[in-house]
Design an enzyme around this catalytic site. Structure first.
Site, mmCIF file in Angstrom:
data_model
loop_
_atom_site.group_PDB
_atom_site.id
_atom_site.type_symbol
_atom_site.label_atom_id
_atom_site.label_comp_id
_atom_site.label_asym_id
_atom_site.label_seq_id
_atom_site.Cartn_x
_atom_site.Cartn_y
_atom_site.Cartn_z
ATOM 1 N N GLU A 29 6.305 3.027 4.591
ATOM 2 C CA GLU A 29 4.874 3.322 4.795
ATOM 3 C C GLU A 29 4.158 1.986 4.834
ATOM 4 O O GLU A 29 4.093 1.283 3.829
ATOM 5 C CB GLU A 29 4.353 4.230 3.680
ATOM 6 C CG GLU A 29 2.985 4.814 3.978
ATOM 7 C CD GLU A 29 1.861 4.005 3.380
ATOM 8 O OE1 GLU A 29 1.304 3.133 4.097
ATOM 9 O OE2 GLU A 29 1.536 4.239 2.214
ATOM 10 N N LEU A 30 3.636 1.627 5.996
ATOM 11 C CA LEU A 30 3.153 0.273 6.217
ATOM 12 C C LEU A 30 1.643 0.261 6.432
ATOM 13 O O LEU A 30 0.888 0.394 5.490
ATOM 14 C CB LEU A 30 3.921 -0.350 7.392
ATOM 15 C CG LEU A 30 5.457 -0.268 7.246
ATOM 16 C CD1 LEU A 30 6.152 -0.819 8.477
ATOM 17 C CD2 LEU A 30 5.930 -0.959 5.984
ATOM 18 N N CYS B 267 -4.244 1.088 2.922
ATOM 19 C CA CYS B 267 -3.463 1.213 4.150
ATOM 20 C C CYS B 267 -4.124 2.140 5.161
ATOM 21 O O CYS B 267 -3.819 2.083 6.356
ATOM 22 C CB CYS B 267 -2.062 1.700 3.828
ATOM 23 S SG CYS B 267 -2.011 3.282 2.958
ATOM 24 N N GLU C 66 -4.349 -5.927 11.126
ATOM 25 C CA GLU C 66 -4.931 -5.154 10.031
ATOM 26 C C GLU C 66 -5.659 -6.106 9.078
ATOM 27 O O GLU C 66 -5.027 -6.995 8.500
ATOM 28 C CB GLU C 66 -3.832 -4.405 9.286
ATOM 29 C CG GLU C 66 -4.349 -3.511 8.180
ATOM 30 C CD GLU C 66 -3.221 -2.792 7.444
ATOM 31 O OE1 GLU C 66 -3.527 -1.847 6.700
ATOM 32 O OE2 GLU C 66 -2.042 -3.179 7.602
ATOM 33 N N PHE D 287 -7.150 -5.718 5.991
ATOM 34 C CA PHE D 287 -6.873 -5.533 4.565
ATOM 35 C C PHE D 287 -7.894 -6.278 3.706
ATOM 36 O O PHE D 287 -7.576 -6.964 2.734
ATOM 37 C CB PHE D 287 -5.448 -5.961 4.210
ATOM 38 C CG PHE D 287 -4.755 -4.938 3.335
ATOM 39 C CD1 PHE D 287 -4.441 -3.684 3.826
ATOM 40 C CD2 PHE D 287 -4.435 -5.223 2.023
ATOM 41 C CE1 PHE D 287 -3.811 -2.732 3.035
ATOM 42 C CE2 PHE D 287 -3.812 -4.282 1.216
ATOM 43 C CZ PHE D 287 -3.499 -3.028 1.730
#
Length: 491
Positions: free
Chosen positions: A258-259, A292, A386, A388
């Site tokens: 799960e990325l 995420c 991404e 983050f």
């Protein structure tokens, strides 16, 4: 008063340099302090595992697993129910520990503990469900397909929601008869590991069935490559996920990844802009965007972008940022200086590429102001990578087809959402989005624990955990046939 002075049930002295092996007996290779992101002060000292430490933990788990798998299902279920009760009993203390260690606000700590109660309750039901099927076969022959545990499951969990993202694999894997070796992030070893160890120890889990030891890449690689660990469950960055997938494939292991990737919140021109701005702000800035599922791309119809932008800038300007555990702020600090520097470089580079900084873009200590960029387009770093971090990327579109094309301009993602008064139109868009989860009239940060959670491409490897996916993930099929006597064969 420090956090350690407010802890009564979880004794941080237990894990000072040790692994959890059913007790607190195994010394680890080295030690390091765990720093509180809000203050920079040491919360506690923990051991850091070497490859040899990990190999020894796997041996202990492997030895304990057979007896645990043979434990009657009601007894395994009872351990899970007791764990759920302990999370409830020590709710406030555990929430505070999580807030301090992760830099999150107190409600985020509450959320992690509350969901942990649910995860344990759901896991308690698993041993009591049907464990297979009777298959059609020839007369006189009984054909059974059973679900059986893998054996030892390796779990590698991240820093952002460490309790939930550890427990969502640990609880079902244990409930279904596996032993577990858990490697939490070294920045959040208590939230991601030692809280679970304390809970399951008190809940009556037999010694050895759960091993907890923080470690870096060396320990992680030892876990992924050991032949006694047939399954790895990993949550973290795409880069590390690729490496784990490569190693697991080489060693013929099942792997659940799960990325992250791109998560798109699409706002159509008929949306209630006040409601949409509130949803976008929460989806992008909750837990400093270190989620995420964060709404890192906000795709908005060009005719309403100015109204949405004004509302988001107003929120960004007024939301307080500081010590999350104080109860006085909306955003806490980022996890560490390395993560903050990466995020700030992404923001500054995107501005240099032509985006406009509308709000934020500054920080004090590890506290980064909620940030709004407009004019973001494909090819800009914050569109392609991404973030983050606490960032709203405003991306405009003119047609539904363009919105879908922009949203699918990625290597995959976990979650997407569409906001519109026209539910049918929103659902038609949602059907076309390349994401594992789609939410209509909501933002992207959603998980009920009862749903399959995962996504394609950078979202993971197309696998899902949670709800109906868990039995498939943490067990394998075993086919058994039974005849009353051996038949005659032509040889």
């Amino acid at each position: 008063m420090g956090v350690a002075d407010q802890i009564n049930w979880v004794d941080a002295a237990c894990w000072n340099g040790t692994a959890f092996d059913g007790g607190w007996n195994t010394r680890l290779a080295t030690n390091q302090d765990v720093l509180e992101p809000a203050t920079g002060q040491a919360l506690w000292r923990v051991g850091v595992a070497s490859a040899a430490d990990m190999t020894a933990a796997i041996e202990r788990a492997h030895a304990a697993q057979v007896a645990w798998a043979a434990t009657p299902p009601r007894e395994r279920a009872a351990v899970m129910l007791k764990a759920a009760a302990l999370f409830e009993q020590h709710f406030d203390e555990l929430a505070l520990m999580i807030a301090r260690e992760t830099g999150g606000i107190i409600p985020k700590g509450h959320h992690e503990v509350r969901e942990s109660v649910v995860l344990c309750q759901l896991a308690a039901a698993m041993p009591m469900q049907s464990q297979g099927q009777v298959l059609p076969s020839t007369p006189g022959r009984l054909s059974i397909a059973r679900r059986v545990p893998h054996g030892v499951v390796g779990v590698i969990s991240p820093f952002n929601f460490p309790l939930i993202l550890s427990l969502r694999s640990v609880a079902p894997a244990l409930a279904l008869g596996n032993a577990v070796v858990l490697k939490p992030d070294v920045r959040t070893p208590a939230s991601g590991g030692f809280i679970l160890a304390r809970v399951f120890q008190e809940a009556g889990l037999p010694a050895g069935v759960l091993q907890v030891l923080p470690g870096n890449a060396e320990a992680g690689e030892a876990l992924v490559t050991d032949p006694r660990v047939p399954m790895i469950a990993f949550t973290g960055s795409p880069g590390v996920g690729r490496r784990i997938g490569e190693l697991a494939g080489r060693h013929l292991k099942k792997v659940s990844l799960e990325l992250g990737g791109a998560n798109n919140l699409i706002i159509l021109e008929d949306a209630d802009l006040d409601a949409a701005a509130s949803a976008a702000a929460f989806g992008a800035w909750f837990h400093q965007g270190q989620v995420c599922m964060a709404s890192n791309r906000v795709l908005v119809h060009a005719s309403v972008v100015e109204g949405l932008k004004a509302r988001l800038v107003g929120k960004a300007t007024h939301l307080p940022v500081g010590d999350g555990a104080s109860g006085q702020v909306a955003l806490g600090p980022m996890i560490d200086a390395k993560q903050l520097a990466r995020f700030d470089a992404l923001v500054q580079e995107t501005v240099q590429q032509g985006a406009t900084l509308e709000a934020g873009g500054t920080f004090e200590g590890l506290c980064y102001k909620p940030t709004v960029l407009s004019g973001v387009k494909p090819g800009m770093r914050s569109f392609d990578d991404e973030p983050f971090g606490p960032l709203v990327n405003l991306v405009t579109f003119d047609t539904d087809e363009e919105a879908v094309s922009l949203a699918n301009n990625s290597q995959g993602g976990l979650s997407s959402a569409v906001i519109s008064r026209d539910v049918g139109r929103a659902m038609a868009i949602g059907e076309q989005l390349n994401a594992g989860m789609v939410h209509i009239n909501d933002q992207t940060v959603n998980d009920d624990c009862t749903n399959p959670f995962g996504g394609p491409g950078l979202g993971g490897n197309g696998s899902s955990v949670g709800g109906p996916a868990d039995i498939d993930e943490y067990t394998r099929w075993k086919w058994i046939t039974v005849k009353a006597s051996v038949p005659q064969f032509p040889f």
